[in-house]
Design a protein around this motif. Structure first.
Motif, PDB file in Angstrom:
ATOM      1  N   ALA A 111      -1.554   3.245  -4.854  1.00 34.26           N
ATOM      2  CA  ALA A 111      -0.482   2.382  -4.386  1.00 34.26           C
ATOM      3  C   ALA A 111       0.085   1.627  -4.830  1.00 34.26           C
ATOM      4  O   ALA A 111      -0.746   0.944  -6.053  1.00 34.26           O
ATOM      5  CB  ALA A 111      -1.477   1.202  -2.761  1.00 34.26           C
ATOM      6  N   GLU A 143      -1.832  -1.187  -6.792  1.00 35.10           N
ATOM      7  CA  GLU A 143      -3.788  -0.986  -7.559  1.00 35.10           C
ATOM      8  C   GLU A 143      -2.772  -1.214  -8.767  1.00 35.10           C
ATOM      9  O   GLU A 143      -2.288  -1.042  -9.916  1.00 35.10           O
ATOM     10  CB  GLU A 143      -3.822   0.603  -7.038  1.00 35.10           C
ATOM     11  N   GLN A 151      -4.998  -4.165   6.593  1.00 39.14           N
ATOM     12  CA  GLN A 151      -4.967  -3.819   5.313  1.00 39.14           C
ATOM     13  C   GLN A 151      -5.193  -3.039   4.282  1.00 39.14           C
ATOM     14  O   GLN A 151      -6.253  -2.250   3.502  1.00 39.14           O
ATOM     15  CB  GLN A 151      -3.957  -2.235   5.443  1.00 39.14           C
ATOM     16  N   ILE A 152      -5.044  -4.296   3.504  1.00 46.18           N
ATOM     17  CA  ILE A 152      -4.881  -4.661   2.226  1.00 46.18           C
ATOM     18  C   ILE A 152      -6.014  -5.357   2.070  1.00 46.18           C
ATOM     19  O   ILE A 152      -6.435  -5.265   0.842  1.00 46.18           O
ATOM     20  CB  ILE A 152      -3.497  -5.710   2.248  1.00 46.18           C
ATOM     21  N   ASN A 165     -12.489  -0.648  -2.552  1.00 49.44           N
ATOM     22  CA  ASN A 165     -12.096  -0.208  -4.349  1.00 49.44           C
ATOM     23  C   ASN A 165     -12.767  -1.346  -5.186  1.00 49.44           C
ATOM     24  O   ASN A 165     -12.323  -1.541  -6.294  1.00 49.44           O
ATOM     25  CB  ASN A 165     -10.641   0.082  -4.603  1.00 49.44           C
ATOM     26  N   LEU A 199       0.769  -1.511   0.024  1.00 47.57           N
ATOM     27  CA  LEU A 199      -0.016   0.334   0.281  1.00 47.57           C
ATOM     28  C   LEU A 199       1.466   1.067  -0.194  1.00 47.57           C
ATOM     29  O   LEU A 199       0.325   2.619  -0.120  1.00 47.57           O
ATOM     30  CB  LEU A 199      -0.391   0.144   1.686  1.00 47.57           C
ATOM     31  N   ASP A 231      -8.605  -4.583   3.396  1.00 45.79           N
ATOM     32  CA  ASP A 231      -9.901  -3.197   3.677  1.00 45.79           C
ATOM     33  C   ASP A 231      -9.326  -1.901   1.820  1.00 45.79           C
ATOM     34  O   ASP A 231     -10.355  -1.462   1.809  1.00 45.79           O
ATOM     35  CB  ASP A 231      -9.345  -2.617   4.763  1.00 45.79           C
ATOM     36  N   PHE A 232      -8.444  -1.886   2.044  1.00 48.66           N
ATOM     37  CA  PHE A 232      -8.266  -1.563   0.356  1.00 48.66           C
ATOM     38  C   PHE A 232      -8.893  -2.223  -0.293  1.00 48.66           C
ATOM     39  O   PHE A 232      -9.540  -1.483  -1.423  1.00 48.66           O
ATOM     40  CB  PHE A 232      -6.714  -1.685   0.591  1.00 48.66           C
TER      41      PHE A 232
END
Length: 251
Positions: free
Chosen positions: A32, A35, A59-60, A67, A25, A62-63
């Motif tokens: 990121a 992405e 965190q990954i 998206n 991230l 959730d990211f």
């Protein structure tokens, strides 16, 4: 095309940034790393992804959720409590990879690699008999894969120490082609059977597996002309990302 992205690393070379977030991230020019890699592979036809996670794994997740997985089919392979390295990470994700698509192979891409690679062209060069196909380049480093004249993997060397590893005891290193690994490879689904045959399990580097399997299974290298790549694994390289992205025509 189905793909696996290595995103489980601790990112120790990117401290202190990775004290509070996973390497995947870390933002590069507003996007990121994860992405950027996903979009590059999707542009090349990838629609199913397996992403391994460990460091700040939530965190990954959730990211990706925030998206909507960027419109792709995504499965997360969570390596808890211990990170399994590259080979162990692939083996741990076996079921997810096999379920990701009907293709008989999958692309593996490190999350911290930026490049001008034509992914479609690379995959088109995969030979029918290949257990794995490694993206390599002529960049200067200390560690090199060794290939014969047919670009079949025959060993590995560290030119700083003189160490040579090979399944072929009579290998003449001076007659080999030396290339640096670029962190991208296309692997046949048959790899899981070979890992079992050779007794691999748990935590292990994929390079160790390749160097053993190469004695009996064809593993090839592909070195595209004009390949430009950057390993965004260090704080110092982050400062060069803008000019590199401009050089390869990305934003």
């Amino acid at each position: 095309m189905k793909a696996m992205i290595f995103a489980a690393g601790l990112g120790t070379r990117l401290k202190p940034i990775t004290d509070t977030m996973p390497k995947a991230l870390v933002p590069v020019e507003g996007k990121a790393l994860l992405e950027r890699v996903m979009r590059k592979l999707m542009d090349a036809g990838a629609r199913s992804f397996v992403i391994n996670v460990h460091h700040f794994s939530d965190q990954i997740k959730d990211f990706l959720a925030a998206n909507a997985d960027f419109g792709a089919k995504v499965a997360v392979s969570d390596e808890q409590p211990d990170v399994l390295e590259t080979g162990g990470g692939i083996l741990n994700a076996k079921d997810l990879i096999l379920e990701a698509g009907e293709e008989s192979g999958f692309l593996v891409h490190n999350v911290d690699i930026l490049s001008n690679l034509d992914v479609r062209s690379f995959v088109q060069q995969v030979r029918p008999d290949a257990l794995a196909t490694l993206l390599v380049s002529e960049r200067q480093t200390q560690r090199y894969f060794l290939f014969d004249d047919d670009m079949r993997l025959v060993g590995w060397t560290n030119i700083a120490t003189g160490e040579v590893r090979s399944p072929f005891p009579d290998l003449d290193v001076e007659k080999c082609r030396k290339y640096a690994f670029a962190g991208v490879h296309y692997i046949s689904d048959k790899v899981f059977d070979v890992m079992e045959e050779l007794g691999y399990k748990g935590r292990f580097p994929i390079v160790d597996f390749y160097l053993k399997a190469a004695g009996t299974h064809p593993i090839y290298g592909v070195a595209p002309a004009g390949l430009k790549l950057m390993d965004v694994g260090k704080i110092s390289t982050l400062e060069s990302c803008r000019s590199f992205l401009a050089e390869i025509g990305e934003r």
